[in-house]
Scaffold this motif. Structure first.
Motif, PDB file in Angstrom:
ATOM      1  N   PHE A  61       0.856  -1.187   0.000  1.00 20.85           N
ATOM      2  CA  PHE A  61       0.000   0.000   0.000  1.00 20.85           C
ATOM      3  C   PHE A  61       0.886   1.230   0.000  1.00 20.85           C
ATOM      4  O   PHE A  61       2.046   1.179   0.400  1.00 20.85           O
ATOM      5  N   LYS A  62       0.327   2.346  -0.477  1.00 21.90           N
ATOM      6  CA  LYS A  62       1.090   3.591  -0.570  1.00 21.90           C
ATOM      7  C   LYS A  62       0.490   4.655   0.338  1.00 21.90           C
ATOM      8  O   LYS A  62      -0.726   4.804   0.411  1.00 21.90           O
ATOM      9  N   THR A  63       1.375   5.388   1.000  1.00 23.12           N
ATOM     10  CA  THR A  63       0.963   6.556   1.778  1.00 23.12           C
ATOM     11  C   THR A  63       1.493   7.799   1.071  1.00 23.12           C
ATOM     12  O   THR A  63       2.486   7.739   0.349  1.00 23.12           O
ATOM     13  N   THR A  64       0.827   8.927   1.325  1.00 19.22           N
ATOM     14  CA  THR A  64       1.157  10.148   0.584  1.00 19.22           C
ATOM     15  C   THR A  64       1.890  11.202   1.406  1.00 19.22           C
ATOM     16  O   THR A  64       2.328  12.200   0.851  1.00 19.22           O
ATOM     17  N   LYS A  65       1.998  10.981   2.723  1.00 21.75           N
ATOM     18  CA  LYS A  65       2.724  11.961   3.529  1.00 21.75           C
ATOM     19  C   LYS A  65       3.406  11.281   4.702  1.00 21.75           C
ATOM     20  O   LYS A  65       2.991  10.219   5.155  1.00 21.75           O
ATOM     21  N   ASP A  66       4.456  11.892   5.191  1.00 17.45           N
ATOM     22  CA  ASP A  66       5.173  11.381   6.352  1.00 17.45           C
ATOM     23  C   ASP A  66       4.258  11.410   7.582  1.00 17.45           C
ATOM     24  O   ASP A  66       3.451  12.321   7.747  1.00 17.45           O
ATOM     25  N   GLY A  67       4.396  10.410   8.436  1.00 18.57           N
ATOM     26  CA  GLY A  67       3.628  10.362   9.679  1.00 18.57           C
ATOM     27  C   GLY A  67       2.151  10.048   9.493  1.00 18.57           C
ATOM     28  O   GLY A  67       1.348  10.322  10.375  1.00 18.57           O
ATOM     29  N   MET A  68       1.797   9.458   8.380  1.00 16.80           N
ATOM     30  CA  MET A  68       0.391   9.168   8.078  1.00 16.80           C
ATOM     31  C   MET A  68      -0.079   7.938   8.860  1.00 16.80           C
ATOM     32  O   MET A  68       0.626   6.939   8.959  1.00 16.80           O
ATOM     33  N   ALA A  69      -1.280   8.030   9.429  1.00 14.13           N
ATOM     34  CA  ALA A  69      -1.873   6.916  10.155  1.00 14.13           C
ATOM     35  C   ALA A  69      -2.807   6.139   9.235  1.00 14.13           C
ATOM     36  O   ALA A  69      -3.584   6.729   8.486  1.00 14.13           O
ATOM     37  N   VAL A  70      -2.709   4.814   9.286  1.00  7.77           N
ATOM     38  CA  VAL A  70      -3.631   3.945   8.557  1.00  7.77           C
ATOM     39  C   VAL A  70      -4.216   2.944   9.544  1.00  7.77           C
ATOM     40  O   VAL A  70      -3.573   2.574  10.528  1.00  7.77           O
ATOM     41  N   MET A  71      -5.448   2.539   9.289  1.00  8.36           N
ATOM     42  CA  MET A  71      -6.068   1.494  10.093  1.00  8.36           C
ATOM     43  C   MET A  71      -6.038   0.206   9.291  1.00  8.36           C
ATOM     44  O   MET A  71      -6.297   0.214   8.088  1.00  8.36           O
ATOM     45  N   VAL A 129      -3.880   0.469  14.430  1.00  4.59           N
ATOM     46  CA  VAL A 129      -3.555   1.741  13.779  1.00  4.59           C
ATOM     47  C   VAL A 129      -2.037   1.842  13.712  1.00  4.59           C
ATOM     48  O   VAL A 129      -1.354   1.759  14.733  1.00  4.59           O
ATOM     49  N   ALA A 130      -1.539   1.994  12.502  1.00  8.94           N
ATOM     50  CA  ALA A 130      -0.102   2.124  12.291  1.00  8.94           C
ATOM     51  C   ALA A 130       0.203   3.529  11.796  1.00  8.94           C
ATOM     52  O   ALA A 130      -0.435   4.007  10.858  1.00  8.94           O
ATOM     53  N   VAL A 131       1.150   4.181  12.435  1.00  6.97           N
ATOM     54  CA  VAL A 131       1.637   5.470  11.949  1.00  6.97           C
ATOM     55  C   VAL A 131       2.894   5.185  11.146  1.00  6.97           C
ATOM     56  O   VAL A 131       3.912   4.742  11.684  1.00  6.97           O
ATOM     57  N   VAL A 132       2.791   5.401   9.839  1.00  6.67           N
ATOM     58  CA  VAL A 132       3.895   5.099   8.935  1.00  6.67           C
ATOM     59  C   VAL A 132       4.781   6.343   8.860  1.00  6.67           C
ATOM     60  O   VAL A 132       4.319   7.406   8.449  1.00  6.67           O
ATOM     61  N   PRO A 133       6.043   6.231   9.300  1.00  7.03           N
ATOM     62  CA  PRO A 133       6.875   7.433   9.437  1.00  7.03           C
ATOM     63  C   PRO A 133       7.206   8.144   8.130  1.00  7.03           C
ATOM     64  O   PRO A 133       7.319   9.363   8.112  1.00  7.03           O
ATOM     65  N   VAL A 134       7.351   7.401   7.033  1.00  9.61           N
ATOM     66  CA  VAL A 134       7.786   7.998   5.774  1.00  9.61           C
ATOM     67  C   VAL A 134       6.782   7.660   4.671  1.00  9.61           C
ATOM     68  O   VAL A 134       6.347   6.517   4.552  1.00  9.61           O
ATOM     69  N   ALA A 135       6.439   8.646   3.862  1.00 10.29           N
ATOM     70  CA  ALA A 135       5.537   8.418   2.734  1.00 10.29           C
ATOM     71  C   ALA A 135       6.175   7.469   1.729  1.00 10.29           C
ATOM     72  O   ALA A 135       7.394   7.434   1.587  1.00 10.29           O
TER      73      ALA A 135
END
Length: 164
Positions: A61-71, A129-135
């Motif tokens: 999966f892809k995140t778009t910003k640093d520090g983004m939380a996903v469930m 809930v995971a906070v992904v540190p880097v996009a």
């Protein structure tokens, strides 16, 4: 006139509430389902749990910003084969790191009834809930083990959703 204004105000509020609810949708970043039986006897650690009907044990999966939380929502049919007192422990992992509350060995996804054989079968679920540190692109996986490292585990009919 006051009753008419009150009705208009009530109708306007109801319409605004509906519009707000319609636009508040969760974004799904990844999902999978495994509609088959999976059992293992991981005597030295964890077994990778299938997350798709093709047997994939991880999803990207892809995140778009640093520090983004996903469930991450994970469900499965669960059982353990033991006559003793044991449980199935699952860890939801993001980029190889177990996410709390699954990041321990004493959290039971399902447990034994003290009778030999796979019984009882339970539909179980966990949300993390995971906070992904880097996009960027990340990996989610689920691993499972028996608490006593000798019993067979059953983690089948799985579904997983990564969303905001």
């Amino acid at each position: 006139m006051k009753l008419h204004n009150r009705r208009l105000l009530t109708a306007a509020f109801a319409t605004a509430s509906l519009l707000a609810a319609a636009t508040a949708q969760a974004k799904i970043y990844a999902y999978g389902a495994y509609g088959f039986n999976f059992s293992a006897t991981p005597t030295t650690g964890y077994a990778a749990v299938p997350l798709t009907d093709t047997g994939k044990t991880s999803l990207k999966f892809k995140t778009t910003k640093d520090g983004m939380a996903v469930m991450i929502s994970f469900t499965a049919e669960c059982s353990i084969n033991t006559a003793g007192s044991a449980w199935v422990d699952v860890d939801v992992m993001v980029d190889g790191v177990a996410i709390s509350p699954t990041a321990q060995t004493s959290d039971a996804f399902c447990g034994a009834d003290g009778v030999a054989g796979y019984d009882p079968f339970t539909s179980a679920a966990v949300n993390v809930v995971a906070v992904v540190p880097v996009a960027g692109t990340h990996t989610v996986e689920v691993r499972a083990r028996a608490s006593d490292n000798t019993s067979g585990i059953w983690v089948s009919d799985t579904s997983i959703v990564v969303h905001d």
